[in-house]
Scaffold this motif. Structure first.
Motif, PDB file in Angstrom:
ATOM      1  N   SER A  31       0.735  -1.367   0.068  1.00 19.92           N
ATOM      2  CA  SER A  31      -0.024   0.075  -0.065  1.00 19.92           C
ATOM      3  C   SER A  31       0.357   1.106   0.045  1.00 19.92           C
TER       4      SER A  31
ATOM      5  N   PRO B 278      -1.309  -1.090  -6.302  1.00 20.62           N
ATOM      6  CA  PRO B 278      -2.448  -0.427  -6.062  1.00 20.62           C
ATOM      7  C   PRO B 278      -2.505   0.916  -5.743  1.00 20.62           C
ATOM      8  N   ARG B 279      -1.169   1.249  -5.378  1.00 17.21           N
ATOM      9  CA  ARG B 279      -1.561   3.421  -4.694  1.00 17.21           C
ATOM     10  C   ARG B 279      -0.111   3.923  -5.742  1.00 17.21           C
TER      11      ARG B 279
END
Length: 515
Positions: free
Chosen positions: A434, A461-462
């Protein structure tokens, strides 16, 4: 991946460095455990390195060495020393509290030689910049330089790129280097990306830094993503430039990057009317010249670009391709250089080949290159797989050109000599998590193709991927726009970075020669 040098270092004399950062000598790093069999890593203040071309930023830096175990899997083994410099922010009154740590390319390139480019790119504008040589680098102990290989590289310009004589001389140089290093007690199997990542994790603790940012390019992107996967604690944000995803970094993979970078250069030429009209079929021209030179190499006497006595150079198909991959000549000059070559004027390529006759002997840690390449990039594949990937990238080209991984000729025979343990299963793992990640690529990059950043981002995802048109390997120092994107990301990594300057960017005009 091997580093494309864009050296133009300027500065004033480096001075002995000032007070240390972090714990005093002998103080255990925060969170570390100590035992007689496995000493804790520690930072020891000391003088800054003094490069032959002085680096101005080092005159105000705080330096020392990080002492770490050479091989963490062997308790009780010896320790090694890694050179460290903390370069203060240019705005000392209100610096950002989280510094940025740099991971250089290569593997084997001197990180301290990169400092002028980092400073010019604004990396220490409002936050401290931390630079550490990866284990085995120039100012480390031990230093895994191979002067034997440097001397071979200087001679290789006068040999065919893929000639048997070149292979024999390279293998002899590698054998001599390996024998010398192992006779000094160097554990070559300990110089790998896992240990490199652990070194940086130990550095953060030894300096007493709760949270920092990471910026790495080329092999440094492979290392940064490995570091994020294995040691996510204490990382605020990660920026990677010219991305080599750990899960894909293999010897056959190099061919996909080569064809992508060259195709993007040719497509950019076709998009500029003047370039398209003057150079209407560059792919055909390149194929013709590779075939012609591989069948009938040119042997020339050419002075190096910096002047001096002419040297013998052999320009064959393999040499031509690898000069293009190394961006010598520059992408903006490539269509002109290929057309001149086809018209019987090889000067641009011949001079670029002659430049290799001038080597900074002992500056590059070829030992680290081989330990990483042979443990992480070569296993699980063979010379046949490299050739197959080359044929897919450039159908119809001579097998003698396609049999060598670009920039890493004869790597499999080298690895049989280097003989380090297979670490592929440990290293070829996608990074997830993350932590915010910025992935920056240049569309003209023929070493780490721009599309591979998107592959690396799939498990992040980030993350944000940015492609900068018309830029080759190591984007940030070459692109003011990329510098602004990186600065906005480091300012607020949890927010989308400001990529507005990328919109509408186009490659600079190509060089047009008279007909």
């Amino acid at each position: 991946m091997p580093k494309h040098s864009i050296r133009a270092v300027t500065a004033v004399a480096a001075l002995a460095c000032l007070t240390a950062v972090g714990p005093a000598p002998g103080t255990p790093a925060p969170g570390a455990t100590t035992s007689p069999a496995s000493p804790a890593s520690r930072f020891v203040p000391g003088a800054c390195p003094k490069p032959p071309e002085p680096v101005e930023a080092l005159s105000g830096a705080r330096c020392g060495v990080l002492e770490v175990p050479e091989n963490r899997s062997r308790p009780g083994g010896r320790t090694i020393e890694l050179a460290v410099a903390v370069i203060p922010a240019l705005t000392p009154a209100k610096p950002a509290k989280e510094p940025v740590v740099f991971m250089a390319g290569g593997p084997g390139a001197d990180a301290f030689d990169d400092i002028p480019f980092l400073v010019d790119s604004g990396l220490n504008k409002d936050r401290d910049l931390i630079v550490m040589g990866q284990r085995g680098n120039l100012y480390d102990r031990p230093n895994l330089a191979c002067p034997e290989v440097d001397r071979f590289n200087a001679q290789a310009v006068g040999l065919g790129y893929d000639a048997k004589q070149a292979e024999a001389r390279l293998l002899q140089a590698v054998k001599e280097c390996r024998g010398r290093l192992t006779s000094q007690g160097v554990d070559l199997g300990a110089y790998n990306t896992t240990e490199n990542a652990a070194d940086f994790a130990d550095l953060r603790k030894a300096l007493g830094i709760p949270l920092w940012n990471v910026y790495g390019y080329s092999y440094g992107s492979d290392l940064a993503l490995t570091y994020l996967r294995r040691h996510p604690e204490g990382i605020r944000a990660v920026a990677v430039d010219s991305v080599a995803p750990p899960q894909y970094a293999t010897l056959p993979w190099t061919w996909s990057s080569v064809v992508e970078g060259i195709d993007n250069i040719f497509d950019a030429c076709a998009a500029q009317p003047a370039c398209k009209d003057r150079y209407p079929d560059l792919r055909r021209t390149l194929t013709q010249q590779v075939r012609r030179l591989e069948a009938h190499p040119l042997t020339l006497n050419v002075p190096p670009p910096g002047g001096g006595k002419p040297v013998k150079v052999v320009l064959d198909g393999g040499a031509l391709l690898n000069l293009i991959v190394a961006h010598t000549p520059r992408p903006k000059d490539l269509p002109a250089a290929l057309t001149e070559l086809a018209d019987g004027n090889p000067e641009r390529f011949a001079q670029a080949r002659a430049a290799g006759s001038v080597q900074n002997v002992g500056a590059f840690a070829h030992g680290l290159t081989n330990s990483v390449a042979c443990a992480e990039w070569a296993p699980g594949y063979s010379e046949t797989d490299v050739l197959k990937a080359g044929r897919e990238a450039f159908p119809g080209w001579p097998d003698t050109v396609l049999a060598q991984a670009p920039q890493l000729p004869f790597q499999y025979p080298v690895c049989r000599l280097w003989n380090v343990p297979d670490r592929a299963s440990l290293q070829r793992v996608a990074t997830a998590g993350s932590v915010p990640v910025l992935l920056v690529s240049g569309t003209f990059d023929a070493k780490t193709g721009a599309s591979w950043a998107k592959e690396a981002a799939r498990s992040l995802p980030r993350s944000t991927t940015v492609q900068v048109p018309g830029i080759g390997h190591w984007v940030v120092p070459q692109s003011p726009c990329a510098q602004r994107v990186l600065a906005s990301f480091l300012d607020r990594p949890t927010a989308p970075p400001d990529t507005g300057c990328v919109d509408g960017l186009e490659p600079q005009p190509f060089t047009i020669i008279p007909e």
